[in-house]
Design an enzyme around this catalytic site. Structure first.
Site, PDB file in Angstrom:
ATOM      1  N   HIS A  18       0.869  -1.352  -0.066  1.00 56.06           N
ATOM      2  CA  HIS A  18      -0.029  -0.139   0.021  1.00 56.06           C
ATOM      3  C   HIS A  18       0.887   0.900  -0.335  1.00 56.06           C
ATOM      4  O   HIS A  18       0.509   2.479  -0.703  1.00 56.06           O
ATOM      5  CB  HIS A  18      -1.439  -0.041   1.004  1.00 56.06           C
ATOM      6  CG  HIS A  18      -2.077  -1.126   1.058  1.00 56.06           C
ATOM      7  ND1 HIS A  18      -2.481  -1.886   2.159  1.00 56.06           N
ATOM      8  CD2 HIS A  18      -2.766  -1.539  -0.052  1.00 56.06           C
ATOM      9  CE1 HIS A  18      -3.472  -2.699   1.637  1.00 56.06           C
ATOM     10  NE2 HIS A  18      -3.018  -2.713   0.097  1.00 56.06           N
ATOM     11  N   HIS A  41      -7.965  -8.066  -7.921  1.00 56.93           N
ATOM     12  CA  HIS A  41      -7.683  -8.636  -6.844  1.00 56.93           C
ATOM     13  C   HIS A  41      -8.414  -7.832  -5.858  1.00 56.93           C
ATOM     14  O   HIS A  41      -7.339  -7.807  -4.822  1.00 56.93           O
ATOM     15  CB  HIS A  41      -6.816  -9.703  -6.843  1.00 56.93           C
ATOM     16  CG  HIS A  41      -7.015 -10.901  -7.772  1.00 56.93           C
ATOM     17  ND1 HIS A  41      -6.106 -10.340  -9.160  1.00 56.93           N
ATOM     18  CD2 HIS A  41      -6.878 -11.880  -7.885  1.00 56.93           C
ATOM     19  CE1 HIS A  41      -5.539 -11.312  -9.370  1.00 56.93           C
ATOM     20  NE2 HIS A  41      -6.389 -12.277  -9.282  1.00 56.93           N
ATOM     21  N   SER A 110      -7.034  -1.915  -1.137  1.00 61.81           N
ATOM     22  CA  SER A 110      -6.070  -1.175  -2.140  1.00 61.81           C
ATOM     23  C   SER A 110      -7.275  -0.213  -2.640  1.00 61.81           C
ATOM     24  O   SER A 110      -7.022   0.689  -2.792  1.00 61.81           O
ATOM     25  CB  SER A 110      -5.534  -2.128  -2.825  1.00 61.81           C
ATOM     26  OG  SER A 110      -6.530  -3.340  -3.081  1.00 61.81           O
ATOM     27  N   GLU A 128     -12.893  -8.161  -8.294  1.00 63.12           N
ATOM     28  CA  GLU A 128     -13.594  -9.464  -6.962  1.00 63.12           C
ATOM     29  C   GLU A 128     -13.716 -10.480  -7.088  1.00 63.12           C
ATOM     30  O   GLU A 128     -15.626 -10.632  -7.498  1.00 63.12           O
ATOM     31  CB  GLU A 128     -14.031  -8.641  -4.993  1.00 63.12           C
ATOM     32  CG  GLU A 128     -13.930  -9.473  -4.125  1.00 63.12           C
ATOM     33  CD  GLU A 128     -12.513 -10.654  -3.931  1.00 63.12           C
ATOM     34  OE1 GLU A 128     -11.449  -9.966  -4.108  1.00 63.12           O
ATOM     35  OE2 GLU A 128     -12.689 -11.876  -3.420  1.00 63.12           O
ATOM     36  N   ASP A 153     -13.709 -12.923 -12.168  1.00 63.45           N
ATOM     37  CA  ASP A 153     -12.507 -13.020 -12.384  1.00 63.45           C
ATOM     38  C   ASP A 153     -11.518 -12.178 -13.260  1.00 63.45           C
ATOM     39  O   ASP A 153     -11.701 -11.787 -14.262  1.00 63.45           O
ATOM     40  CB  ASP A 153     -12.242 -14.383 -13.360  1.00 63.45           C
ATOM     41  CG  ASP A 153     -10.693 -14.750 -13.321  1.00 63.45           C
ATOM     42  OD1 ASP A 153     -10.216 -14.356 -12.489  1.00 63.45           O
ATOM     43  OD2 ASP A 153     -10.446 -15.215 -14.584  1.00 63.45           O
ATOM     44  N   ASP A 174      -2.715  -8.242  -7.998  1.00 63.06           N
ATOM     45  CA  ASP A 174      -2.472  -8.736  -6.242  1.00 63.06           C
ATOM     46  C   ASP A 174      -3.173  -9.853  -5.458  1.00 63.06           C
ATOM     47  O   ASP A 174      -4.483 -10.016  -4.802  1.00 63.06           O
ATOM     48  CB  ASP A 174      -3.405  -7.845  -5.457  1.00 63.06           C
ATOM     49  CG  ASP A 174      -2.574  -8.385  -3.896  1.00 63.06           C
ATOM     50  OD1 ASP A 174      -1.768  -9.041  -3.162  1.00 63.06           O
ATOM     51  OD2 ASP A 174      -3.645  -6.923  -3.071  1.00 63.06           O
TER      52      ASP A 174
HETATM   53  C1  SAM Z   1      -4.304 -10.223  -0.993  1.00 67.58           C
HETATM   54  S1  SAM Z   1      -5.852 -10.599  -1.436  1.00 67.58           S
HETATM   55  C2  SAM Z   1      -6.613  -8.794  -1.957  1.00 67.58           C
HETATM   56  C3  SAM Z   1      -5.352  -7.776  -1.729  1.00 67.58           C
HETATM   57  C4  SAM Z   1      -6.002  -5.994  -1.793  1.00 67.58           C
HETATM   58  N1  SAM Z   1      -5.751  -6.027  -3.015  1.00 67.58           N
HETATM   59  C5  SAM Z   1      -6.054  -4.705  -0.831  1.00 67.58           C
HETATM   60  O1  SAM Z   1      -4.776  -4.934  -1.191  1.00 67.58           O
HETATM   61  O2  SAM Z   1      -6.219  -5.137   0.114  1.00 67.58           O
HETATM   62  C6  SAM Z   1      -6.501 -11.314  -3.266  1.00 67.58           C
HETATM   63  C7  SAM Z   1      -8.260 -11.146  -3.326  1.00 67.58           C
HETATM   64  O3  SAM Z   1      -8.763 -11.834  -4.518  1.00 67.58           O
HETATM   65  C8  SAM Z   1      -9.936 -12.670  -3.998  1.00 67.58           C
HETATM   66  N2  SAM Z   1      -9.837 -13.507  -5.538  1.00 67.58           N
HETATM   67  C9  SAM Z   1      -8.748 -14.682  -5.674  1.00 67.58           C
HETATM   68  N3  SAM Z   1      -9.048 -15.060  -7.103  1.00 67.58           N
HETATM   69  C10 SAM Z   1      -9.525 -14.373  -7.684  1.00 67.58           C
HETATM   70  C11 SAM Z   1      -9.645 -13.870  -9.057  1.00 67.58           C
HETATM   71  N4  SAM Z   1      -9.263 -14.985  -9.957  1.00 67.58           N
HETATM   72  N5  SAM Z   1     -10.563 -12.759  -9.548  1.00 67.58           N
HETATM   73  C12 SAM Z   1     -10.502 -11.827  -9.018  1.00 67.58           C
HETATM   74  N6  SAM Z   1     -10.194 -12.069  -7.132  1.00 67.58           N
HETATM   75  C13 SAM Z   1      -9.803 -13.011  -6.989  1.00 67.58           C
HETATM   76  C14 SAM Z   1      -9.266 -13.261  -3.446  1.00 67.58           C
HETATM   77  O4  SAM Z   1     -11.015 -13.753  -2.698  1.00 67.58           O
HETATM   78  C15 SAM Z   1      -8.696 -12.127  -2.384  1.00 67.58           C
HETATM   79  O5  SAM Z   1     -10.040 -11.163  -1.799  1.00 67.58           O
END
Ligand code: SAM
Length: 290
Positions: A18, A41, A110, A128, A153, A174
């Site tokens: 961040h 993500h 984020s 998400e 996705d 991410d």
């Molecule tokens: C590391 S966390 C994200 C944290 C966020 N970017 C932050 O910095 O606050 C990863 C997220 O990706 C989601 N996720 C997993 N596979 C995914 C996909 N194929 N597409 C979108 N989201 C996905 C998970 O549910 C999770 O909430």
């Protein structure tokens, strides 16, 4: 998928990611023209650190992670400007929720880091996959202009959203990276991104574990990319018993001035977030500027 970011919110990896994300946003905002911020993500955007600290009966060994992340910086003095900026923003987020005490309570993901600094001309897009997390984002951002939330996705987001009408974009990738195969998905997404919008800024977070140092991923990326790419890494320990020792961020097409700001920020992060004397940081151009 078992991943729940709430357990990890505000940990050292979130702080590292961040702080650098905020610097990227600030650097892009040096130009008046708006841009698209695409978060593939996104998570839920809001984390209650009291919930993150609650005991889990099946995991008695699990300790909350935020005290060794944002907890180390919350009251810290003498931080470099980039870290002051970040802590100030996290405090602002807490104030929005009516709490700003001696301990951090609510932590912004984020999407909120981007939303808090976004200007009227900037556009936000959050993807998400988990419906419950996406629902929180939808609730929080329903009435916000120029902000879209998609439940699906995130790798498909690059196809759906690029090239952006603004001809400027910052894409944050991410993923949870729970299995090694995900590195291939990231590479494929980046190839798609480069094909559709080669001048975009792409930031990719990855963990550093005993099994995966990120080296193979960087080598593949070096092979695949022609665009300037900088890489930063923070390790909080060298202890082989600790599963995730550190993490890295790769930035393709870093905005002007971003790479130059890395050394003091990374040095202080390694000092303040160290678990033991094995803590280090480094950065390098993976693909140099032309
Ligand atoms: C590391 S966390 C994200 C944290 C966020 N970017 C932050 O910095 O606050 C990863 C997220 O990706 C989601 N996720 C997993 N596979 C995914 C996909 N194929 N597409 C979108 N989201 C996905 C998970 O549910 C999770 O909430």
């Amino acid at each position: 998928m078992n991943y729940r970011h709430a357990f990890h919110a505000g940990n050292y990896a979130d702080v590292f990611k961040h702080v650098l994300l905020l610097q990227l946003l600030r650097a892009l905002q040096r130009k008046e023209k708006g841009f698209l911020y695409l978060d593939t993500h996104a998570g839920s955007g809001t984390y209650d650190l009291l919930v993150a600290s609650a005991p889990v009966p099946s995991r008695v060994d699990r300790r909350p992670e935020w005290p060794d992340g944002i907890g180390r910086l919350w009251q810290a003095m003498g931080l470099p400007p980039a870290l002051e900026d970040y802590v100030g923003l996290v405090r602002e987020f807490a104030r929005h929720r009516g709490v700003a005490g001696e301990q951090p309570r609510f932590y912004p993901g984020s999407p909120w880091i981007a939303a808090l600094v976004s200007r009227p001309q900037d556009r936000l897009m959050f993807w998400e996959q988990q419906p419950a997390e996406a629902a929180v984002l939808r609730d929080d951002f329903a009435r916000r202009r120029r902000t879209a939330v998609e439940c699906g996705d995130g790798y498909g987001a690059l196809r759906a959203a690029l090239p952006p009408a603004e001809r400027r974009a910052l894409v944050l990738i991410d993923p949870p990276l729970e299995d090694q195969g995900e590195f291939d998905a990231i590479l494929a997404a980046l190839r798609e991104g480069m094909r559709r919008f080669p001048s975009g800024v792409y930031a990719v977070w990855h963990p550093v574990t005993e099994r995966a140092s990120g080296e193979a991923f960087r080598a593949a990326l070096r092979e695949a990319m022609r665009q300037p790419t900088v890489w930063a890494e923070l390790a909080v320990t060298a202890d082989p018993q600790v599963r995730m020792k550190g993490c890295g961020l790769l930035v393709i097409n870093p905005p002007w001035g971003f790479a130059e700001q890395l050394p003091p920020v990374l040095t202080v992060l390694a000092e303040r977030l160290a678990i033991d004397a094995g803590a280090t940081s480094r950065w390098a151009w993976l693909v140099p500027e032309h």
